[in-house]
Write a protein that holds these residues in place. Structure first.
Motif, PDB file in Angstrom:
ATOM      1  N   TRP A 100      15.922  34.843  10.390  1.00 53.48           N
ATOM      2  CA  TRP A 100      14.753  35.709  10.493  1.00 53.48           C
ATOM      3  C   TRP A 100      15.109  36.972  11.262  1.00 53.48           C
ATOM      4  O   TRP A 100      16.113  37.599  11.002  1.00 53.48           O
ATOM      5  N   ARG A 101      14.299  37.292  12.267  1.00 50.27           N
ATOM      6  CA  ARG A 101      14.537  38.526  13.020  1.00 50.27           C
ATOM      7  C   ARG A 101      15.450  38.307  14.220  1.00 50.27           C
ATOM      8  O   ARG A 101      15.826  39.241  14.913  1.00 50.27           O
ATOM      9  N   ASP A 102      15.764  37.069  14.452  1.00 48.08           N
ATOM     10  CA  ASP A 102      16.661  36.669  15.536  1.00 48.08           C
ATOM     11  C   ASP A 102      18.004  37.401  15.424  1.00 48.08           C
ATOM     12  O   ASP A 102      18.545  37.540  14.340  1.00 48.08           O
ATOM     13  N   SER A 103      18.551  37.873  16.557  1.00 44.78           N
ATOM     14  CA  SER A 103      19.828  38.584  16.477  1.00 44.78           C
ATOM     15  C   SER A 103      21.007  37.617  16.283  1.00 44.78           C
ATOM     16  O   SER A 103      21.961  37.953  15.596  1.00 44.78           O
ATOM     17  N   GLY A 104      20.925  36.408  16.850  1.00 46.83           N
ATOM     18  CA  GLY A 104      21.964  35.400  16.581  1.00 46.83           C
ATOM     19  C   GLY A 104      23.302  35.636  17.252  1.00 46.83           C
ATOM     20  O   GLY A 104      23.667  36.766  17.569  1.00 46.83           O
TER      21      GLY A 104
ATOM     22  N   ARG B 101      10.213  37.331  19.904  1.00 54.40           N
ATOM     23  CA  ARG B 101      10.456  36.303  20.916  1.00 54.40           C
ATOM     24  C   ARG B 101      11.936  35.962  21.057  1.00 54.40           C
ATOM     25  O   ARG B 101      12.324  35.172  21.912  1.00 54.40           O
ATOM     26  N   ASP B 102      12.725  36.545  20.195  1.00 54.57           N
ATOM     27  CA  ASP B 102      14.175  36.369  20.182  1.00 54.57           C
ATOM     28  C   ASP B 102      14.758  36.696  21.565  1.00 54.57           C
ATOM     29  O   ASP B 102      14.370  37.669  22.185  1.00 54.57           O
ATOM     30  N   SER B 103      15.706  35.889  22.042  1.00 56.01           N
ATOM     31  CA  SER B 103      16.275  36.187  23.363  1.00 56.01           C
ATOM     32  C   SER B 103      17.274  37.351  23.298  1.00 56.01           C
ATOM     33  O   SER B 103      17.356  38.131  24.227  1.00 56.01           O
ATOM     34  N   GLY B 104      18.010  37.492  22.195  1.00 57.32           N
ATOM     35  CA  GLY B 104      18.871  38.664  22.020  1.00 57.32           C
ATOM     36  C   GLY B 104      20.118  38.698  22.893  1.00 57.32           C
ATOM     37  O   GLY B 104      20.172  38.118  23.967  1.00 57.32           O
TER      38      GLY B 104
ATOM     39  N   TRP C 100      11.414  29.028  19.391  1.00 51.43           N
ATOM     40  CA  TRP C 100      11.113  29.062  17.967  1.00 51.43           C
ATOM     41  C   TRP C 100      12.387  28.908  17.156  1.00 51.43           C
ATOM     42  O   TRP C 100      13.206  28.053  17.429  1.00 51.43           O
ATOM     43  N   ARG C 101      12.592  29.823  16.215  1.00 47.25           N
ATOM     44  CA  ARG C 101      13.766  29.712  15.352  1.00 47.25           C
ATOM     45  C   ARG C 101      14.960  30.473  15.921  1.00 47.25           C
ATOM     46  O   ARG C 101      16.059  30.424  15.374  1.00 47.25           O
ATOM     47  N   ASP C 102      14.721  31.187  16.986  1.00 50.21           N
ATOM     48  CA  ASP C 102      15.741  31.948  17.692  1.00 50.21           C
ATOM     49  C   ASP C 102      16.928  31.044  18.049  1.00 50.21           C
ATOM     50  O   ASP C 102      16.755  29.919  18.492  1.00 50.21           O
ATOM     51  N   SER C 103      18.156  31.534  17.868  1.00 47.99           N
ATOM     52  CA  SER C 103      19.308  30.689  18.218  1.00 47.99           C
ATOM     53  C   SER C 103      19.522  30.618  19.735  1.00 47.99           C
ATOM     54  O   SER C 103      19.940  29.586  20.251  1.00 47.99           O
ATOM     55  N   GLY C 104      19.226  31.702  20.468  1.00 45.25           N
ATOM     56  CA  GLY C 104      19.280  31.651  21.935  1.00 45.25           C
ATOM     57  C   GLY C 104      20.672  31.574  22.531  1.00 45.25           C
ATOM     58  O   GLY C 104      21.613  31.100  21.911  1.00 45.25           O
ATOM     59  N   GLU C 105      20.778  32.046  23.779  1.00 43.04           N
ATOM     60  CA  GLU C 105      22.062  32.093  24.469  1.00 43.04           C
ATOM     61  C   GLU C 105      22.550  30.682  24.807  1.00 43.04           C
ATOM     62  O   GLU C 105      21.770  29.834  25.241  1.00 43.04           O
TER      63      GLU C 105
END
Lengths: 202, 202, 202
Positions: A100-104, B101-104, C100-105
C-alpha cells in the motif's frame, strides 16, 4: 574514471583521507609499541591504563572519534561522499518490501552516482549505499521531479535489473521506489572535519 | 562532562573498554609479527593457516567475537551504551519519511542522551544513534508518556532544528516521531561481557 | 558445531577468510613500517602521499575494497554467509514496530540459521543479523510457505521469547513478522571474490 580522479577536489579528498588513515596507523603503532606483554594481566597495568584514559586530551579524543567514524570507509565510499559533499542530490532506486502506501524496508539500492563519482568497483555500489545510509552518513529523500530522466537511465542498469529479476517472484511483490540520495548533516560535518585536517597539514 | 566521566560506573566502563581494545591491539601485533612475508604465496603456508584456524580454542573465539562487535565503537558510543546499560529509556526524536500511519524510514535521529551521558562530540550524536541502532546494539521503541517534558526540550535543540530546516521543503513532507531509545537484549549481553572481562583483570 | 566446521565448504571458507584477513594485516604492517614519524607534519610528506595514492594500481584498489567490506565481519558472521552462499532461504523472525499493514522498523531479529551454520556465540545471532542486513550483505524477504514448520520452531526459541517478553508492554504493541533470510546480490559477489582469492593461492 582516471580523469575524474585527477580533478582537484577528488584529488584533495583522497589525499586528506589518506592522511587521516595514516594518523590511525601511527596511533595504532604507538599503542602497540607501548603494550608490555608481561604486564598485561596485572591489576597494576590496568590501573595505569585507567589513569591514561582519564587524562586523554580533547585533541586526541577528537582524532579518535573522526578516525572511528571515517576509518572504516573504503576508498570508493570516500569518492561517493566527495560527490555528495557539495549538497547535490543523486537519483536513487530502492527495491522495497512496500505494501500500500507503506514505505517498506529497503532490500537493494542502486544509484548512478557510482559512475559520476568514478568509483572503482561499480558492482559494490549497492553495498556502499547500504553502509553510508545505515551508518548515518547519507540519507534517501523523496523522488525529485528534476531527476526524471536520470531515474529512467538507472532503471535500465544491468545490475539493478539483475536484482529485480532475482527477487521478481516474491509475494507480495517488491516495489521499486524513486528516491534522492543526499549527504546527511552529520555526514557533511564529518566530511568538513576531514577536509580541514588535510588543510592544516599543508 | 568532566564530572560525569569521573563517576565510578562510567570510569569503570571506559577502563574496561580500553582493556578490550588493548587485547585487540595485542592480538593484531602478535599476528603481524607471526606473518612470514616469504611464505605468504605458498600453498604450504595456506595449509598451515587452515590447521591453526581449526584448532582455535573457544576462549580465543569468544575474544575475537567480542572484539569484532565492540571494537569499532568510538569512545562516545561507549558512553551512550554505559548510560543505557541500566535499562533506562531516553527521549529520541526521529525524522522519518512517514506517510499516513506508516512508520517510514529514519533519516535523522536526535536524543538528549548525548548530554546525560557526557559525550564529547555532541554534533555526531545523530551518527552514533544510527550506528548503534542499525548494528543491533540499541532500539527505538514507541513514545513514552512519562518523557513528555523531555521530548519538548529535544524539539528545541539547535542541531535537530537545523536538520528539520535542511529537509523542510521535501514533498511529501518528513515527519518528526517521538520515540524511546533503549539498549537491545544483545547489546546488553555485549555490555555485560565487556564489563566482566574488566572485572576478571582486577 | 565441531562436525559442521569440518565440512569442506565451511573449512575452505574459513581458511580463505583468514587469508584475506592476513593480507589486511600484512598491508597494515607494511604501511606502519613505512611511516616516518619525523616527516609526518610536513607538506612534503603530504605531497608524496598524494602521488602514491594516485599511482595505486587496480589490484591494490580491489584488495583494499574487499578487505574494507569483509574485514569487519567476525568469524560467526562468516559462517552465516557460508550457509547463505548457495542461495538458500532461512526462516527469520523479526520483531517490528508495525501498525496496520505497515512493515515497520525492525527491533530484533532471530533465525535458526545460527544453529544450521554452526555459529559459536548463538546469543549474538540478533546482532549478526542486524549487521549483515543493514550493511547490505543479506536481506529479509517475505514469508515462505515452505518454511512453516521452521517458523514454528523459531517462535519457541528461548532468546526470541525473552526479547518478546522484554518489550511486551509497549503501546502500540510490537508485531512478530515471519520473513526469509537470503544473501544479497552484492553479498554473493563479495563471497565469490573472497573464495576466488583463496583458490588463487593454492
Amino acid at each position: 574514471m582516471a580523469i575524474l580522479r585527477r580533478l582537484p577536489p577528488i584529488r584533495r579528498a583522497e589525499a586528506r583521507f589518506q592522511h587521516v588513515e595514516e594518523e590511525v596507523l601511527r596511533g595504532l603503532r604507538e599503542r602497540m609499541d607501548a603494550l608490555d606483554p608481561a604486564a598485561s594481566h596485572h591489576a597494576e597495568a590496568f590501573q595505569n591504563r585507567l589513569t591514561i584514559s582519564l587524562e586523554q586530551d580533547t585533541d586526541t579524543l577528537e582524532m579518535e572519534i573522526v578516525q572511528g567514524l571515517a576509518g572504516h570507509l573504503v576508498s570508493d565510499e570516500w569518492r561517493l561522499l566527495a560527490a555528495l559533499s557539495d549538497g547535490s542530490g543523486y537519483p536513487l532506486l530502492t527495491l522495497r518490501r512496500a505494501r500500500w502506501r507503506d514505505s517498506g524496508e529497503a532490500l537493494h539500492r542502486y544509484s548512478s552516482i557510482g559512475r559520476s563519482a568514478g568509483v572503482y568497483a561499480q558492482e559494490y555500489v549497492p553495498l556502499y549505499l547500504a553502509r553510508l545510509i545505515n551508518n548515518g552518513l547519507a540519507a534517501a529523500l523523496p523522488e525529485r521531479a528534476a531527476l526524471r530522466m536520470d531515474y529512467e537511465l538507472c532503471e535500465g542498469d544491468a545490475t539493478f535489473r539483475e536484482a529485480q529479476r532475482r527477487w521478481g517472484g516474491e509475494r507480495p511483490p517488491l516495489k521499486v521506489r524513486r528516491e534522492t540520495l543526499v549527504i546527511s548533516p552529520a555526514g557533511q560535518r564529518l566530511w568538513d572535519t576531514v577536509m580541514q585536517l588535510g588543510e592544516e597539514e599543508r
